[in-house]
Design an enzyme around this catalytic site. Structure first.
Site, PDB file in Angstrom:
ATOM      1  N   ALA A 160     -15.216 -33.312   7.507  1.00 35.46           N
ATOM      2  CA  ALA A 160     -15.363 -34.080   8.758  1.00 35.46           C
ATOM      3  C   ALA A 160     -15.740 -33.127   9.880  1.00 35.46           C
ATOM      4  CB  ALA A 160     -14.071 -34.820   9.068  1.00 35.46           C
ATOM      5  N   GLY A 190     -17.275 -34.365  13.453  1.00 31.80           N
ATOM      6  CA  GLY A 190     -17.162 -34.866  14.831  1.00 31.80           C
ATOM      7  C   GLY A 190     -15.748 -34.835  15.364  1.00 31.80           C
ATOM      8  N   GLY A 191     -14.805 -35.465  14.645  1.00 31.15           N
ATOM      9  CA  GLY A 191     -13.415 -35.440  15.069  1.00 31.15           C
ATOM     10  C   GLY A 191     -12.691 -36.759  14.899  1.00 31.15           C
ATOM     11  N   GLU A 244     -19.551 -39.879  20.670  1.00 32.65           N
ATOM     12  CA  GLU A 244     -20.426 -40.186  19.534  1.00 32.65           C
ATOM     13  C   GLU A 244     -20.987 -41.585  19.696  1.00 32.65           C
ATOM     14  OE1 GLU A 244     -18.859 -39.142  15.634  1.00 32.65           O
ATOM     15  OE2 GLU A 244     -17.596 -37.642  16.574  1.00 32.65           O
ATOM     16  N   HIS A 284     -25.345 -42.332   7.394  1.00 34.24           N
ATOM     17  CA  HIS A 284     -25.314 -41.517   8.611  1.00 34.24           C
ATOM     18  C   HIS A 284     -26.757 -41.227   8.999  1.00 34.24           C
ATOM     19  CE1 HIS A 284     -24.431 -38.443  11.531  1.00 34.24           C
ATOM     20  NE2 HIS A 284     -23.125 -38.660  11.384  1.00 34.24           N
ATOM     21  N   ARG A 340     -24.290 -46.666  14.417  1.00 37.06           N
ATOM     22  CA  ARG A 340     -24.977 -45.975  13.325  1.00 37.06           C
ATOM     23  C   ARG A 340     -25.911 -46.834  12.494  1.00 37.06           C
ATOM     24  NH1 ARG A 340     -20.353 -42.066  10.936  1.00 37.06           N
ATOM     25  NH2 ARG A 340     -20.435 -40.802  12.812  1.00 37.06           N
ATOM     26  N   HIS A 344     -22.932 -42.243   3.675  1.00 38.91           N
ATOM     27  CA  HIS A 344     -21.883 -41.469   4.347  1.00 38.91           C
ATOM     28  C   HIS A 344     -20.493 -42.076   4.185  1.00 38.91           C
ATOM     29  CE1 HIS A 344     -20.322 -38.740   7.379  1.00 38.91           C
ATOM     30  NE2 HIS A 344     -19.919 -39.754   8.137  1.00 38.91           N
ATOM     31  N   GLU A 378     -10.226 -43.925   3.066  1.00 42.98           N
ATOM     32  CA  GLU A 378     -11.546 -44.522   2.816  1.00 42.98           C
ATOM     33  C   GLU A 378     -11.557 -45.493   1.636  1.00 42.98           C
ATOM     34  OE1 GLU A 378     -14.667 -41.731   3.405  1.00 42.98           O
ATOM     35  OE2 GLU A 378     -16.182 -43.078   2.570  1.00 42.98           O
ATOM     36  N   ARG A 391     -18.482 -49.013  10.553  1.00 42.07           N
ATOM     37  CA  ARG A 391     -17.416 -48.222  11.175  1.00 42.07           C
ATOM     38  C   ARG A 391     -17.905 -47.519  12.433  1.00 42.07           C
ATOM     39  NH1 ARG A 391     -15.873 -42.541  10.420  1.00 42.07           N
ATOM     40  NH2 ARG A 391     -17.816 -42.426   9.259  1.00 42.07           N
TER      41      ARG A 391
HETATM   42  P1  FAD Z   1     -10.665 -37.860   1.023  1.00 32.51           P
HETATM   43  O1  FAD Z   1     -10.475 -36.946   2.146  1.00 32.51           O
HETATM   44  O2  FAD Z   1     -12.006 -37.955   0.436  1.00 32.51           O
HETATM   45  O3  FAD Z   1      -9.629 -37.462  -0.123  1.00 32.51           O
HETATM   46  C1  FAD Z   1      -9.665 -38.092  -1.373  1.00 32.51           C
HETATM   47  C2  FAD Z   1      -8.917 -37.252  -2.370  1.00 32.51           C
HETATM   48  O4  FAD Z   1      -8.752 -37.971  -3.587  1.00 32.51           O
HETATM   49  C3  FAD Z   1      -9.638 -35.969  -2.745  1.00 32.51           C
HETATM   50  O5  FAD Z   1      -8.670 -34.965  -2.799  1.00 32.51           O
HETATM   51  C4  FAD Z   1     -10.178 -36.255  -4.136  1.00 32.51           C
HETATM   52  O6  FAD Z   1     -10.347 -35.115  -4.941  1.00 32.51           O
HETATM   53  C5  FAD Z   1      -9.071 -37.128  -4.670  1.00 32.51           C
HETATM   54  N1  FAD Z   1      -9.460 -37.991  -5.797  1.00 32.51           N
HETATM   55  C6  FAD Z   1     -10.499 -38.847  -5.852  1.00 32.51           C
HETATM   56  N2  FAD Z   1     -10.501 -39.453  -7.064  1.00 32.51           N
HETATM   57  C7  FAD Z   1      -9.448 -38.974  -7.758  1.00 32.51           C
HETATM   58  C8  FAD Z   1      -8.940 -39.201  -9.052  1.00 32.51           C
HETATM   59  N3  FAD Z   1      -9.521 -40.033  -9.938  1.00 32.51           N
HETATM   60  N4  FAD Z   1      -7.826 -38.535  -9.452  1.00 32.51           N
HETATM   61  C9  FAD Z   1      -7.230 -37.653  -8.610  1.00 32.51           C
HETATM   62  N5  FAD Z   1      -7.674 -37.387  -7.370  1.00 32.51           N
HETATM   63  C10 FAD Z   1      -8.775 -38.047  -6.959  1.00 32.51           C
HETATM   64  N6  FAD Z   1     -14.461 -39.389   9.816  1.00 32.51           N
HETATM   65  C11 FAD Z   1     -13.995 -39.276  11.075  1.00 32.51           C
HETATM   66  O7  FAD Z   1     -13.122 -40.050  11.490  1.00 32.51           O
HETATM   67  N7  FAD Z   1     -14.456 -38.280  11.893  1.00 32.51           N
HETATM   68  C12 FAD Z   1     -15.405 -37.389  11.500  1.00 32.51           C
HETATM   69  O8  FAD Z   1     -15.785 -36.522  12.239  1.00 32.51           O
HETATM   70  C13 FAD Z   1     -15.937 -37.521  10.191  1.00 32.51           C
HETATM   71  N8  FAD Z   1     -16.905 -36.676   9.756  1.00 32.51           N
HETATM   72  C14 FAD Z   1     -17.317 -36.753   8.459  1.00 32.51           C
HETATM   73  C15 FAD Z   1     -18.241 -35.816   7.975  1.00 32.51           C
HETATM   74  C16 FAD Z   1     -18.597 -35.812   6.649  1.00 32.51           C
HETATM   75  C17 FAD Z   1     -19.601 -34.801   6.133  1.00 32.51           C
HETATM   76  C18 FAD Z   1     -18.045 -36.765   5.763  1.00 32.51           C
HETATM   77  C19 FAD Z   1     -18.400 -36.782   4.306  1.00 32.51           C
HETATM   78  C20 FAD Z   1     -17.150 -37.714   6.242  1.00 32.51           C
HETATM   79  C21 FAD Z   1     -16.780 -37.719   7.574  1.00 32.51           C
HETATM   80  N9  FAD Z   1     -15.866 -38.651   8.078  1.00 32.51           N
HETATM   81  C22 FAD Z   1     -15.410 -38.530   9.355  1.00 32.51           C
HETATM   82  C23 FAD Z   1     -15.224 -39.610   7.189  1.00 32.51           C
HETATM   83  C24 FAD Z   1     -13.827 -39.066   6.802  1.00 32.51           C
HETATM   84  O9  FAD Z   1     -13.929 -37.690   6.576  1.00 32.51           O
HETATM   85  C25 FAD Z   1     -13.280 -39.743   5.565  1.00 32.51           C
HETATM   86  O10 FAD Z   1     -13.412 -41.132   5.641  1.00 32.51           O
HETATM   87  C26 FAD Z   1     -11.804 -39.392   5.405  1.00 32.51           C
HETATM   88  O11 FAD Z   1     -11.641 -37.996   5.435  1.00 32.51           O
HETATM   89  C27 FAD Z   1     -11.279 -39.956   4.114  1.00 32.51           C
HETATM   90  O12 FAD Z   1      -9.999 -39.437   3.897  1.00 32.51           O
HETATM   91  P2  FAD Z   1      -9.240 -39.846   2.565  1.00 32.51           P
HETATM   92  O13 FAD Z   1      -7.958 -39.119   2.564  1.00 32.51           O
HETATM   93  O14 FAD Z   1      -9.233 -41.315   2.439  1.00 32.51           O
HETATM   94  O15 FAD Z   1     -10.203 -39.336   1.387  1.00 32.51           O
HETATM   95  C1  SIN Z   2     -20.068 -36.984  12.529  1.00 30.72           C
HETATM   96  O1  SIN Z   2     -19.567 -35.943  12.949  1.00 30.72           O
HETATM   97  O2  SIN Z   2     -21.181 -37.396  12.859  1.00 30.72           O
HETATM   98  C2  SIN Z   2     -19.298 -37.792  11.555  1.00 30.72           C
HETATM   99  C3  SIN Z   2     -18.337 -38.621  12.278  1.00 30.72           C
HETATM  100  C4  SIN Z   2     -17.887 -39.755  11.416  1.00 30.72           C
HETATM  101  O3  SIN Z   2     -18.407 -39.983  10.342  1.00 30.72           O
HETATM  102  O4  SIN Z   2     -16.979 -40.455  11.865  1.00 30.72           O
END
Ligand code: FAD
Ligand code: SIN
Length: 522
Positions: A48, A50-51, A117, A245, A292, A353, A377, A388
């Protein structure tokens, strides 16, 4: 082998880790197991940039404005109660991040340096340079590793949830009131399948960007949680809404695609086409900071009009020193490709994204399966609607993991006993599977989804996708039934299921909204 815990957390991103910290602290005498595939830190969270959107300064911003912005981005499909709940709680959840040691950038005067953003009417994004997720992931991991009643199992891949189906056989009649008892888990290092039993299971497996060819999501984002929940017959919703994205770095051959944060446009960057024109003025009054879905579709249209594979982001007019301070990682990445952001435009193209839909949960994070919670997510909470708002997802994960821990604490039944749970039965006969077949199929899923189920869809395209995915499903099922299990094969199984569900949900939608757009409803 059986591993018994009170609480099983699947996934170690922000959703899983923040839940684990809370539940372990509420129940210090109970055992919490976190399993994650691959390394502890690999996750969407880690990338992530942006924040985290939060109304903190009530003199210059208001909950009403953040709520309004979220509802507008969601294109009429958000659950207003959920939006209000998440946004008014953001302040408390961010305070907890401070307590857990997360460091957000401040200005010289000591105030937080809040970014902006697309779709946000105010500067309200807390960030740590352009690596906010990295900072959060490492801070949470540090706390988790110090909590004595948490056991962490990395390189452990959850195959399937355990419900009455595995315990009592095929009990279709009970589908609408199932219970989760844990999960069958592949130890990726030994190849053994372990039975993790738990009174409560938290599904926090993140997103599914890897179903597409071009995505900002790391290789672990393969829709495993959606696949597991679908097979366990949990309720799912909104899977047709995929967020592309607008500005991933266009660097053919690089996978996953490197993100150029939307905060860069919030900082004043322009989008330009190959003629140098600031084309967003043709599409939306909010220009580069429109939501977006609108910006990504506008870029897609311009690329088709000009017959090009990319557009450009122009930061040449911005204060270079201030830019580097906020975006050191992006500047470094551009320099490594010989893009001098002081004079060169940055080539960009949209990339898959974020998945708006997922496992349906209520305000407590409870799914339609008893004792199964979901957060982050993988879940569909109603916050995002059809699209979103930027930087609302880290926040959503914190809020729902918090609620889930509170709900479990309130309703915990000391007398509750698990039934006797059978061990995994290994039916594999083929130990010589050609692994290359899995790579071929994985690439094929991505091609199908990018060609037919991308930013602009149509009934004809969806039909083509469905027919092709069915062939892949049959081939994968044969492998799954007879071959030795590997994480590659299991990921492919979930990619095919998630791709199929995105298509199936898309086929049912009859109007264009947010992250779903079909030429047939123009
Ligand atoms: P994740 O952080 O993806 O964690 C999922 C975990 O589950 C991982 O550890 C994975 O290995 C594990 N897992 C998956 N399947 C299995 C399985 N079968 N068995 C065991 N473990 C498994 N959002 C914002 O609000 N602000 C931002 O600035 C932002 N920037 C982003 C930039 C990028 C490049 C990306 C890709 C996303 C961004 N997002 C942002 C979105 C945000 O990062 C995600 O939606 C959020 O981090 C999801 O968190 P999570 O804990 O649900 O999943
Ligand atoms: C970004 O930094 O553009 C990603 C932010 C987000 O996906 O919420």
């Amino acid at each position: 082998m059986k591993v018994k815990s009170d609480f099983l957390v699947i996934g170690s991103g922000i959703a899983g880790l923040s839940f684990a910290i809370k539940i372990a602290n509420k129940f210090p005498d109970k055992k919490v197991s976190i399993i994650t595939k691959g390394t502890k830190e690999e996750s969407n969270t880690k990338y992530a940039q942006g924040g985290i959107a939060t109304v903190y300064d009530l003199l210059n911003d208001s909950y009403e404005e953040h709520i309004h912005d979220t509802l507008v981005a969601g294109d009429g499909l958000c659950n207003k109660d959920v939006v209000k709940m998440v946004i008014t709680e953001a302040h408390n959840r961010v305070d907890e991040l401070f307590q857990w040691g997360v460091d957000f950038d401040k200005k010289n005067n000591g105030e937080y340096d809040l970014g902006k953003e697309g779709g946000h009417s105010k500067n309200r994004i807390f960030h740590h340079k352009d690596i906010t997720g990295f900072e959060i992931e490492h801070s949470l991991l540090k706390i988790v590793m110090q909590i004595p009643n948490i056991d962490f199992y990395d390189f452990h891949f959850a195959i399937d949830l355990i419900t009455e189906h595995q315990v009592y056989g095929n009990i279709t009649a009970l589908d609408d009131r199932k219970t989760a008892f844990g999960a069958y888990v592949l130890d990726e290092k030994t190849g053994d399948v372990k039975t993790f039993t738990a009174k409560y299971t938290m599904l926090a497996t993140g997103g599914s960007g890897q179903v597409y060819e071009t995505t900002t999501n790391p290789f672990v984002a393969t829709g495993d949680g959606v696949g597991m929940a679908y097979r366990a017959k949990a309720k799912l919703a909104d899977l047709e809404f995929i967020q592309f994205h607008p500005t991933a770095l266009y660097n053919p051959g690089e996978s996953p695609a490197f993100l150029i944060s939307e905060a860069v446009r919030g900082f004043g960057a322009y989008l330009r086409n190959h003629s140098g024109e600031r084309f967003m003025k043709k599409y939306d009054d909010r220009l580069e900071l429109a939501p977006r879905d609108i910006v990504a579709r506008s870029i897609d249209t311009e690329m088709k009009l000009e017959g090009k594979k990319n557009m450009f982001l122009d930061v040449t007019h911005l204060d270079y020193e201030a830019f580097i301070k906020h975006f050191p990682n992006i500047t470094k990445k551009c320099s490594s490709l010989n893009i001098d952001i002081r004079k060169d435009y940055i080539p960009i193209a949209p990339a898959a994204h974020y998945m708006m839909g997922g496992v349906v949960v209520d305000k407590q994070g409870q799914t339609s399966i008893k004792h199964l919670f979901a957060s982050g997510e993988v879940s569909r909470t109603g916050l995002h609607g059809a699209n979103r708002l930027a930087s609302n997802s880290l926040l959503e994960a914190l809020v729902f993991s918090h609620h889930a821990s509170e709900e479990i604490y309130k309703t915990y039944d000391k007398q509750y006993q698990l039934p006797s749970i059978p061990e995994w039965i290994d039916t594999s006969t083929d130990r010589n599977m050609e692994k290359i077949l899995i790579n071929h199929d994985r690439n094929e899923v991505k091609t199908i989804m990018s060609n037919y189920v991308g930013i602009v869809r149509s009934n004809e395209r969806l039909l083509r996708a469905l027919r092709r995915l069915y062939v892949l499903y049959e081939d994968n099922k044969r492998l799954y039934d007879h071959s030795e299990l590997t994480s590659d094969m299991l990921e492919l199984r979930n990619l095919i299921t998630t791709a199929y569900l995105i298509v199936d949900f898309s086929k049912k939608r009859k109007e264009n909204k947010g992250g779903f757009y079909s030429k047939d409803f123009d």
